[in-house]
Design a protein around this motif. Structure first.
Motif, mmCIF file in Angstrom:
data_model
loop_
_atom_site.group_PDB
_atom_site.id
_atom_site.type_symbol
_atom_site.label_atom_id
_atom_site.label_comp_id
_atom_site.label_asym_id
_atom_site.label_seq_id
_atom_site.Cartn_x
_atom_site.Cartn_y
_atom_site.Cartn_z
ATOM 1 N N LYS A 1 -7.550 -1.295 4.949
ATOM 2 C CA LYS A 1 -6.665 -0.563 4.040
ATOM 3 C C LYS A 1 -7.404 -0.107 2.780
ATOM 4 O O LYS A 1 -7.028 0.851 2.142
ATOM 5 C CB LYS A 1 -5.477 -1.452 3.644
ATOM 6 N N ARG B 1 -3.908 5.669 -3.997
ATOM 7 C CA ARG B 1 -2.704 5.527 -4.819
ATOM 8 C C ARG B 1 -2.207 6.907 -5.253
ATOM 9 O O ARG B 1 -3.002 7.796 -5.552
ATOM 10 C CB ARG B 1 -3.038 4.667 -6.042
ATOM 11 N N GLU C 1 -0.081 1.060 -4.063
ATOM 12 C CA GLU C 1 -1.117 1.132 -3.025
ATOM 13 C C GLU C 1 -2.362 0.398 -3.551
ATOM 14 O O GLU C 1 -2.776 0.614 -4.687
ATOM 15 C CB GLU C 1 -1.407 2.609 -2.764
ATOM 16 N N LYS D 1 3.909 3.799 -2.688
ATOM 17 C CA LYS D 1 2.729 4.656 -2.902
ATOM 18 C C LYS D 1 2.073 4.386 -4.259
ATOM 19 O O LYS D 1 0.882 4.608 -4.445
ATOM 20 C CB LYS D 1 3.117 6.125 -2.788
#
Lengths: 331, 474
Positions: free
Chosen positions: B264, B318, B312, B309
């Motif tokens: 991620k 982000r 993030e 979001k």
């Protein structure tokens, strides 16, 4: 900030040459009036930035001590004096290995300051140091006043004494766009625009290096108060390009950037500005120490005829602040 | 020039003070104090002004760099959602700087607290969305001008009280803000400690440079707090110098968002603390991300989509302020409005937020008087006990002295766009250019005083204009 268009520099600190002349004449005349009234032009500055006039001349006149006033500086002598100390700023910043940005901001602070004051009112040596000090603070390269003073064998107290006055005189407009940073940008852009091959890159490196020196020169003229920094950069790059026998077709490059920016201005307008900057640079003359000596003597005479009393007062004033340097002032 | 009033008697008050009726102290931090005053100038009669007093720097090194930075940034910027600097004053007696701002009656810290402790009801959707939109709008302006705020938290987000700007958000406190033409060093290197609850994970993991994404993380935390009335990640701060590793704060984040992974967040493995403290950080495994249940939003809702979001992990993924403003959340009912506090839709109940408490026992020099000043208006006295207990925990912001030049990012700043006929700026006013003129005409008549009421429980800590982080246990 990225936007020069909305900056205080554009709003408050770009002038016409007539305006510059007007401001400087006004400051000069005010100092001359002070001289006539008080017999000295030097203004005392307190730590807090407030300014005091010297003692009135009346007493000494009545006592018949003084028959004629010392000669004052004229506007062109003031100009020479400023250039001399602006050059000094560059030397000091170089000695400290400060980044170009600090030097650029310090010179602009100095220029802005002397749009409001005459060198006869505040000695440029002191203001020069304070401008460097303030610029370091603003550019996050903080150097203590003591360290700065030590590095050039000057009493750091004068730096602090003038700090508030300098900040005030600039209305706290401290973010300055100097023409150095955009050299990189323009040269990168040239390399892209003309699709330069790797074998050519060293030429652009040379172009860049010389442009920095050319910007250094233009910083000593009135150009930074008359033109936006981008134009100073372009003028410097053009001079550098000419000196290198035309690395690129500069005229074409100007056309490229104007068309890209969809500028409302024409190429001929831009060229008029660049030519005007070049003319200022070619007229630039950095006075030698010898030339300065004469003006400096004149300055000492009119600004501080009774320097003996002055130093006594100064000592008294800085007593509460500088314990360490007390008594070993280099003044 | 030389307008120093006669010394002696200890009452050499600066002349500019006459422009104001001082009402009292409304905030305090390590930088100094904040006062509430009312303008006596004809052009601005009775307009409420917040005056932030900076102490002079202690180390004998001139004017406070924090003050200089805040002033110089505020001089350059102008946006409806950013606090407006109307004047700069100098107190000649102690060389301190006073910054005069348009006064904002509320801030998000107090708004949230009012709902949590008094209303016992969440903030209505319209208000949350309007506050968030305006916060993002102000932030987008700052970021597009290459300014990172670096200390966003509810108490720094002000909201205007009664008047023609009622319910308008103002981002405040630019003492730590920076222009990021050049890479920014971590604040911790300057010996500055800021609130950790809103600190982005990359900073907690020791990232070397700030980006505007750190502000967006803070906005995400504030968004969640507006929804739940509680700080989202309430870690216990490690107090040590310099730059201690905040394990508990990271742990709180991991518990809610799950553990970050290299898939991620590819650059995660390069962060100093991730590498050096494998046992603590990489050892813990939280795999059930529960953000939506924590903030009580359906996982498919537009609100949740936007929040996730903002939170993030990878700063490069982000959401940015400008992207966030375009998010679907702001295009669905209720649409955000300018007056965030009062919905124009019928049926929505309007909450009356309390006025900021004013401590009338402190004078402009910051000295506490035993006897309160005679007040010029019917101001409620603030709770004295809490005023006396105001102790700041944040070290003074100060920079150190790296003499080495930082690498520059090439750009065309001030480039050809600056090609223009030089504007003929106004000349400097006389010999005393200190007084930056108050630019805004037509002072709105504030009638806040009638609304002002005693808020006995609150005291004045964290009253929006403060920087300090008081312990907030709920």
């Amino acid at each position: 900030m990225a936007d020069f268009q909305s900056s205080t520099q554009r709003k408050n600190w770009i002038f016409s040459s007539d305006q510059l002349l007007e401001k400087r004449t006004a400051a000069n005349q005010r100092a001359v009036l002070t001289l006539q009234k008080y017999g000295a032009t030097r203004l005392e500055v307190d730590l807090d930035g407030s300014v005091k006039y010297p003692f009135p001349l009346l007493d000494s006149m009545e006592n018949g001590e003084r028959h004629s006033l010392p000669k004052h500086l004229n506007c062109s002598e003031e100009q020479l004096m400023r250039v001399f100390y602006e050059h000094k700023i560059q030397e000091v910043c170089l000695a400290f290995r400060f980044p170009h940005k600090i030097q650029g901001s310090a010179i602009l602070y100095f220029k802005r300051f002397y749009l409001q004051w005459s060198v006869m009112e505040h000695h440029p040596k002191h203001i020069m140091l304070t401008c460097i000090y303030a610029s370091c603070k603003v550019e996050e390269n903080h150097v203590s006043a003591e360290e700065l003073g030590k590095g050039i064998q000057q009493d750091h107290q004068v730096i602090l004494n003038n700090e508030m006055l300098v900040l005030q005189s600039m209305k706290f407009d401290l973010i300055v766009y100097a023409p150095y940073r955009s050299i990189e940008g323009f040269v990168d852009d040239m390399e892209d625009s003309f699709q330069v091959g790797n074998d050519q890159l060293h030429k652009f490196q040379e172009l860049k290096e010389m442009a920095k020196l050319e910007v250094d020169k233009s910083m000593l003229t009135d150009a930074p108060l008359l033109f936006p920094p981008g134009q100073l950069t372009l003028a410097a790059l053009r001079r550098s390009n000419d000196a290198h026998g035309g690395v690129i077709d500069f005229q074409r490059y100007l056309e490229i950037i104007l068309s890209r920016e969809q500028s409302p201005h024409t190429i001929s307008e831009l060229i008029v500005s660049l030519n005007a900057i070049d003319a200022l640079v070619s007229k630039l003359k950095i006075p030698s120490m010898k030339e300065m000596r004469h003006i400096d003597r004149k300055l000492t005479n009119c600004s501080d005829p009774s320097s003996h009393d002055e130093s006594k007062k100064r000592e008294k004033r800085s007593k509460h602040k500088s314990k360490k340097t007390h008594g070993k002032s280099t003044k | 020039m030389g307008d120093r009033s006669a010394a002696g008697g200890g009452s050499n008050r600066p002349a500019w003070l006459q422009q104001y009726d001082l009402l009292g102290k409304i905030g305090e931090g390590t930088y100094g104090l904040v006062f509430l005053a009312r303008s006596k100038l004809q052009s601005n009669l009775d307009k409420s002004i917040a005056i932030k007093k900076f102490k002079q720097s202690k180390d004998g090194d001139g004017v406070s760099p924090t003050a200089i930075r805040e002033i110089m940034l505020l001089r350059e910027i102008s946006n409806e959602n950013v606090v407006k600097l109307v004047n700069v004053h100098i107190n000649h007696a102690d060389m301190s700087l006073y910054l005069a701002f348009d006064y904002a009656e509320h801030d998000l810290y107090e708004v949230i607290r009012h709902h949590r402790e008094r209303v016992n009801q969440s903030i209505n959707q319209y208000t949350v969305k309007s506050l968030l939109w305006q916060l993002l709008n102000g932030l987008n302006y700052l970021h597009s001008n290459w300014i990172i705020h670096r200390d966003l938290k509810p108490s720094n987000i002000l909201v205007m009280g009664d008047g023609d700007e009622q319910g308008v958000v103002k981002i405040a406190d630019f003492g730590l803000a920076r222009v990021y033409q050049a890479p920014l060093k971590p604040l911790s290197e300057n010996g500055v400690v800021v609130t950790i609850w809103y600190r982005a994970p990359e900073l907690l993991l020791g990232a070397k440079h700030y980006t505007s994404a750190v502000d967006m993380w803070a906005v995400g935390c504030i968004f969640a707090e507006l929804l739940t009335l509680r700080p989202l990640f309430q870690g216990i701060e490690v107090k040590a110098n310099p730059n201690p590793f905040q394990l508990d704060q990271l742990d709180k984040i991991f518990k809610v968002l799950g553990h970050p992974t290299q898939e991620k967040w590819p650059t995660l493995v390069h962060l100093p603390h991730w590498q050096s403290d494998q046992q603590h950080i990489q050892g813990h495994k939280y795999d059930s991300p529960g953000l939506h249940s924590y903030v009580n939003l359906p996982p498919k809702s537009v609100g949740y989509s936007l929040l996730s979001k903002m939170l993030e992990y990878d700063p490069r993924k982000r959401i940015t302020a400008s992207q966030a403003l375009e998010h679907e959340y702001f295009r669905t009912d209720p649409l955000p409005g300018r007056n965030s506090l009062v919905s124009c839709q019928p049926g929505e109940k309007t909450v009356n937020y309390p006025a900021r408490p004013v401590d009338v026992t402190t004078d402009f020099e910051g000295t506490t008087n035993v006897q309160p000043h005679p007040m010029s208006s019917g101001h409620a006295m603030a709770n004295n006990a809490s005023a006396a207990s105001l102790v700041s925990t944040r070290p003074v912001a100060r920079s150190q002295l790296p003499l080495v030049g930082m690498p520059r990012l090439p750009n065309l700043h001030g480039g050809i766009s600056g090609y223009n006929i030089p504007p003929h700026g106004p000349g400097m006013a006389g010999l005393n250019p200190t007084n930056i003129p108050i630019q805004r005409g037509g002072g709105q008549a504030h009638s806040q005083q009638q609304l002002r009421r005693k808020d006995s429980g609150s005291g004045i800590q964290n009253s929006g204009y403060t920087l300090q982080q008081k312990s907030r246990r709920f």
